[in-house]
Design a protein around this motif. Structure first.
Motif, PDB file in Angstrom:
ATOM      1  N   TYR A 144       0.840  -1.193   0.000  1.00  0.00           N
ATOM      2  CA  TYR A 144       0.000   0.000   0.000  1.00  0.00           C
ATOM      3  C   TYR A 144       0.881   1.251   0.000  1.00  0.00           C
ATOM      4  O   TYR A 144       1.653   1.479   0.945  1.00  0.00           O
ATOM      5  CB  TYR A 144      -0.953   0.063   1.195  1.00  0.00           C
ATOM      6  N   ALA A 145       0.759   2.054  -1.058  1.00  0.00           N
ATOM      7  CA  ALA A 145       1.452   3.342  -1.173  1.00  0.00           C
ATOM      8  C   ALA A 145       2.956   3.209  -0.956  1.00  0.00           C
ATOM      9  O   ALA A 145       3.586   4.079  -0.351  1.00  0.00           O
ATOM     10  CB  ALA A 145       0.867   4.366  -0.198  1.00  0.00           C
ATOM     11  N   ALA A 146       3.533   2.102  -1.443  1.00  0.00           N
ATOM     12  CA  ALA A 146       4.974   1.923  -1.311  1.00  0.00           C
ATOM     13  C   ALA A 146       5.698   3.001  -2.105  1.00  0.00           C
ATOM     14  O   ALA A 146       5.377   3.257  -3.261  1.00  0.00           O
ATOM     15  CB  ALA A 146       5.371   0.534  -1.800  1.00  0.00           C
ATOM     16  N   GLY A 147       6.670   3.650  -1.460  1.00  0.00           N
ATOM     17  CA  GLY A 147       7.396   4.728  -2.113  1.00  0.00           C
ATOM     18  C   GLY A 147       8.656   4.224  -2.799  1.00  0.00           C
ATOM     19  O   GLY A 147       9.370   3.377  -2.263  1.00  0.00           O
ATOM     20  N   MET A 148       8.941   4.778  -3.986  1.00  0.00           N
ATOM     21  CA  MET A 148      10.143   4.413  -4.721  1.00  0.00           C
ATOM     22  C   MET A 148      11.008   5.652  -4.929  1.00  0.00           C
ATOM     23  O   MET A 148      10.949   6.604  -4.163  1.00  0.00           O
ATOM     24  CB  MET A 148       9.777   3.736  -6.047  1.00  0.00           C
ATOM     25  N   MET A 149      11.789   5.626  -5.987  1.00  0.00           N
ATOM     26  CA  MET A 149      12.676   6.742  -6.293  1.00  0.00           C
ATOM     27  C   MET A 149      12.171   7.490  -7.520  1.00  0.00           C
ATOM     28  O   MET A 149      11.289   7.004  -8.237  1.00  0.00           O
ATOM     29  CB  MET A 149      14.104   6.243  -6.534  1.00  0.00           C
ATOM     30  N   PHE A 188       3.650 -10.330  -5.474  1.00  0.00           N
ATOM     31  CA  PHE A 188       2.617  -9.679  -4.668  1.00  0.00           C
ATOM     32  C   PHE A 188       1.235  -9.968  -5.243  1.00  0.00           C
ATOM     33  O   PHE A 188       1.063 -10.091  -6.453  1.00  0.00           O
ATOM     34  CB  PHE A 188       2.847  -8.166  -4.614  1.00  0.00           C
ATOM     35  N   ASP A 189       0.247 -10.057  -4.353  1.00  0.00           N
ATOM     36  CA  ASP A 189      -1.143 -10.227  -4.780  1.00  0.00           C
ATOM     37  C   ASP A 189      -1.758  -8.913  -5.231  1.00  0.00           C
ATOM     38  O   ASP A 189      -2.670  -8.900  -6.059  1.00  0.00           O
ATOM     39  CB  ASP A 189      -1.974 -10.821  -3.634  1.00  0.00           C
ATOM     40  N   ALA A 190      -1.292  -7.797  -4.666  1.00  0.00           N
ATOM     41  CA  ALA A 190      -1.819  -6.480  -5.031  1.00  0.00           C
ATOM     42  C   ALA A 190      -0.748  -5.438  -4.722  1.00  0.00           C
ATOM     43  O   ALA A 190      -0.132  -5.476  -3.659  1.00  0.00           O
ATOM     44  CB  ALA A 190      -3.103  -6.180  -4.263  1.00  0.00           C
ATOM     45  N   VAL A 191      -0.548  -4.510  -5.654  1.00  0.00           N
ATOM     46  CA  VAL A 191       0.493  -3.495  -5.493  1.00  0.00           C
ATOM     47  C   VAL A 191      -0.082  -2.112  -5.776  1.00  0.00           C
ATOM     48  O   VAL A 191      -0.728  -1.890  -6.805  1.00  0.00           O
ATOM     49  CB  VAL A 191       1.686  -3.754  -6.450  1.00  0.00           C
ATOM     50  N   SER A 192       0.161  -1.192  -4.856  1.00  0.00           N
ATOM     51  CA  SER A 192      -0.122   0.220  -5.102  1.00  0.00           C
ATOM     52  C   SER A 192       1.098   1.018  -4.676  1.00  0.00           C
ATOM     53  O   SER A 192       1.903   0.570  -3.848  1.00  0.00           O
ATOM     54  CB  SER A 192      -1.369   0.681  -4.328  1.00  0.00           C
ATOM     55  N   VAL A 193       1.247   2.201  -5.260  1.00  0.00           N
ATOM     56  CA  VAL A 193       2.402   3.044  -4.975  1.00  0.00           C
ATOM     57  C   VAL A 193       1.921   4.455  -4.654  1.00  0.00           C
ATOM     58  O   VAL A 193       0.746   4.794  -4.824  1.00  0.00           O
ATOM     59  CB  VAL A 193       3.384   3.079  -6.165  1.00  0.00           C
ATOM     60  N   ARG A 194       2.871   5.287  -4.205  1.00  0.00           N
ATOM     61  CA  ARG A 194       2.518   6.634  -3.751  1.00  0.00           C
ATOM     62  C   ARG A 194       2.752   7.707  -4.813  1.00  0.00           C
ATOM     63  O   ARG A 194       2.167   8.782  -4.738  1.00  0.00           O
ATOM     64  CB  ARG A 194       3.337   6.961  -2.492  1.00  0.00           C
ATOM     65  N   GLU A 195       3.624   7.416  -5.778  1.00  0.00           N
ATOM     66  CA  GLU A 195       3.952   8.441  -6.751  1.00  0.00           C
ATOM     67  C   GLU A 195       3.902   7.906  -8.177  1.00  0.00           C
ATOM     68  O   GLU A 195       4.049   6.708  -8.417  1.00  0.00           O
ATOM     69  CB  GLU A 195       5.333   9.052  -6.480  1.00  0.00           C
ATOM     70  N   ASN A 196       3.706   8.824  -9.109  1.00  0.00           N
ATOM     71  CA  ASN A 196       3.614   8.446 -10.516  1.00  0.00           C
ATOM     72  C   ASN A 196       4.898   7.804 -11.017  1.00  0.00           C
ATOM     73  O   ASN A 196       4.857   6.872 -11.830  1.00  0.00           O
ATOM     74  CB  ASN A 196       3.291   9.681 -11.366  1.00  0.00           C
ATOM     75  N   ALA A 197       6.050   8.290 -10.555  1.00  0.00           N
ATOM     76  CA  ALA A 197       7.322   7.710 -10.990  1.00  0.00           C
ATOM     77  C   ALA A 197       7.410   6.245 -10.593  1.00  0.00           C
ATOM     78  O   ALA A 197       7.909   5.412 -11.361  1.00  0.00           O
ATOM     79  CB  ALA A 197       8.492   8.494 -10.402  1.00  0.00           C
ATOM     80  N   ASN A 212      13.565  12.957  -4.604  1.00  0.00           N
ATOM     81  CA  ASN A 212      12.279  12.267  -4.784  1.00  0.00           C
ATOM     82  C   ASN A 212      11.119  13.253  -4.861  1.00  0.00           C
ATOM     83  O   ASN A 212      10.189  13.200  -4.077  1.00  0.00           O
ATOM     84  CB  ASN A 212      12.070  11.258  -3.653  1.00  0.00           C
ATOM     85  N   LEU A 213      11.177  14.120  -5.847  1.00  0.00           N
ATOM     86  CA  LEU A 213      10.121  15.120  -6.016  1.00  0.00           C
ATOM     87  C   LEU A 213       8.813  14.515  -6.499  1.00  0.00           C
ATOM     88  O   LEU A 213       7.750  15.109  -6.295  1.00  0.00           O
ATOM     89  CB  LEU A 213      10.571  16.196  -7.006  1.00  0.00           C
ATOM     90  N   SER A 214       8.870  13.360  -7.151  1.00  0.00           N
ATOM     91  CA  SER A 214       7.650  12.796  -7.736  1.00  0.00           C
ATOM     92  C   SER A 214       6.566  12.563  -6.692  1.00  0.00           C
ATOM     93  O   SER A 214       5.383  12.755  -6.973  1.00  0.00           O
ATOM     94  CB  SER A 214       7.946  11.486  -8.470  1.00  0.00           C
ATOM     95  N   ARG A 215       6.943  12.181  -5.492  1.00  0.00           N
ATOM     96  CA  ARG A 215       5.927  11.934  -4.454  1.00  0.00           C
ATOM     97  C   ARG A 215       5.185  13.220  -4.112  1.00  0.00           C
ATOM     98  O   ARG A 215       3.980  13.213  -3.845  1.00  0.00           O
ATOM     99  CB  ARG A 215       6.572  11.331  -3.203  1.00  0.00           C
ATOM    100  N   VAL A 216       5.911  14.357  -4.130  1.00  0.00           N
ATOM    101  CA  VAL A 216       5.289  15.645  -3.832  1.00  0.00           C
ATOM    102  C   VAL A 216       4.452  16.125  -5.011  1.00  0.00           C
ATOM    103  O   VAL A 216       3.299  16.539  -4.842  1.00  0.00           O
ATOM    104  CB  VAL A 216       6.359  16.692  -3.463  1.00  0.00           C
ATOM    105  N   THR A 217       5.018  16.076  -6.215  1.00  0.00           N
ATOM    106  CA  THR A 217       4.280  16.566  -7.380  1.00  0.00           C
ATOM    107  C   THR A 217       3.035  15.721  -7.639  1.00  0.00           C
ATOM    108  O   THR A 217       2.006  16.246  -8.074  1.00  0.00           O
ATOM    109  CB  THR A 217       5.170  16.591  -8.627  1.00  0.00           C
TER     110      THR A 217
END
Length: 374
Positions: A131-136, A157-166, A308-313
């Motif tokens: 859930y909302a795993a953050g990357m680079m 993984f059975d289900a994957v979501s992330v926090r940023e578009n990147a 890691n600006l993508s999480r903010v943008t």
């Protein structure tokens, strides 16, 4: 009642957002009717025992005591797990219905704290959910090449979501489209302002109006912007968080204070009661939006790559607030007199919150606990 384990970062020192996102996901899962336990994993934290905290000196010890008190009051957590093998053994022995990885930057392979254990690189009897795993950010994507099995771990993984578009773009590329994660809200934004006030005792602040700056670094242009924000909001005082890694700045005509070793509750209070906020952190943005502040989001003035600006943008784009981001050198272009239409912002966030919560519920509800090891 289904039992959920959560693997993320929390209580590793002065990072308020880190522990608050862990609290928020824990709270959300409990509200959904799950029994939730955060895994107390890390070679150098989270420090929760008196013995571990007493190994610290001075202000570090003072702050860690305050963080630990918050965690103990609000979060159920596992026994101390110091090695990846201990995490694997504990999860397999406890037979959780699901393990949720996230949020925060746990999948940022360019970050010193990254370890494959945060991708659950071992078989489990229950569901694996991110859930909302953050990357680079995209320029640092090559960091994953140090881990040839990264794509295999993701596909397990059975289900994957992330926090940023990147993060979504990187995962789709890595897995050849086999994993197409949804971009969801950070856990802190799953709670409304009302829910934060109901579930955390945020103290009142009665003093002269002030600007709160939650920043790690500060450029000359950003100093000038802070002076302008203070004057625009008729504030004579600017309060900086002690995460600031440079010397306290002198700001013309303004009284400058340092908020030293404040508790998590006091940190939230500083954001909530500020006339305006200025921040170069993700969770500084998140809580400025939650508490409906007049705020500016700044690119970090750090000389280190990988901010890691993508999480903010991504967050600002979802909230319709992209204009509040000021890159380095753009500070003079700040829309100082422009107010934020929080009616529109809240409408957007309510829709994103509903989608994020629905995704999480479905990810945890699909199918009964697997009877086989994956």
């Amino acid at each position: 009642m289904k039992r959920i384990a959560v693997l993320t970062w929390f209580n590793r020192g002065r990072n308020y957002g880190q522990t608050l996102q862990a609290f928020a996901l824990n709270h959300t899962l409990r509200k959904m009717g799950f029994q939730c336990e955060l895994l107390s994993y890390g070679k150098n934290g989270p420090r929760l025992t008196e013995e571990e905290i007493n190994q610290l000196d001075g202000s570090k010890r003072e702050l860690q005591l305050k963080f630990a008190a918050f965690v103990k009051a609000h979060i159920d957590y596992s026994p101390r797990l110091r090695e990846p093998e201990e995490v694997r053994s504990y999860l397999q022995e406890q037979n959780f219905d699901a393990v949720v990885c996230g949020s925060d930057q746990i999948w940022n392979a360019a970050f010193p704290l990254f370890e494959p254990v945060y991708l659950l690189d071992f078989p489990l009897p229950g569901r694996k959910v991110a859930y909302a795993a953050g990357m680079m950010d995209l320029p640092l994507r090559s960091a994953v090449e140090h881990y040839p099995q990264f794509a295999d771990w993701l596909e397990d993984f059975d289900a994957v979501s992330v926090r940023e578009n990147a993060g979504r773009e990187i995962i789709r590329d890595l897995t050849g489209g086999k994993v197409d994660p949804m971009v969801v809200l950070d856990p802190t934004l799953l709670l409304t302002e009302t829910e934060w006030l109901q579930n955390v005792e945020i103290p009142e602040i009665q003093r002269e109006p002030f600007i709160f700056c939650y920043m790690y670094h500060l450029s000359d242009g950003q100093k000038l912007l802070i002076q302008d924000v203070a004057r625009e909001n008729h504030c004579g005082t600017v309060i900086f968080s002690d995460i600031l890694e440079e010397d306290m700045p002198e700001l013309a005509g303004l009284h400058v204070e340092l908020a030293r070793c404040v508790s998590i509750e006091r940190f939230l209070s500083l954001v909530r009661h500020a006339q305006a906020t200025v921040t170069d952190t993700f969770h500084g943005n998140a809580f400025s939006i939650i508490f409906q502040k007049n705020f500016f989001s700044l690119e970090s003035a750090s000389s280190q790559p990988g901010n890691n600006l993508s999480r903010v943008t991504t967050l600002l784009e979802k909230a319709g607030l992209s204009q509040r981001m000021l890159r380095l050198g753009q500070e003079s272009e700040a829309p100082l007199g422009e107010s934020i239409d929080y009616k529109d912002v809240n409408r957007r966030l309510d829709a994103e919150r509903r989608k994020s919560l629905a995704w999480l519920e479905q990810a945890l509800a699909e199918g009964a606990k697997a009877a086989k090891m994956k």
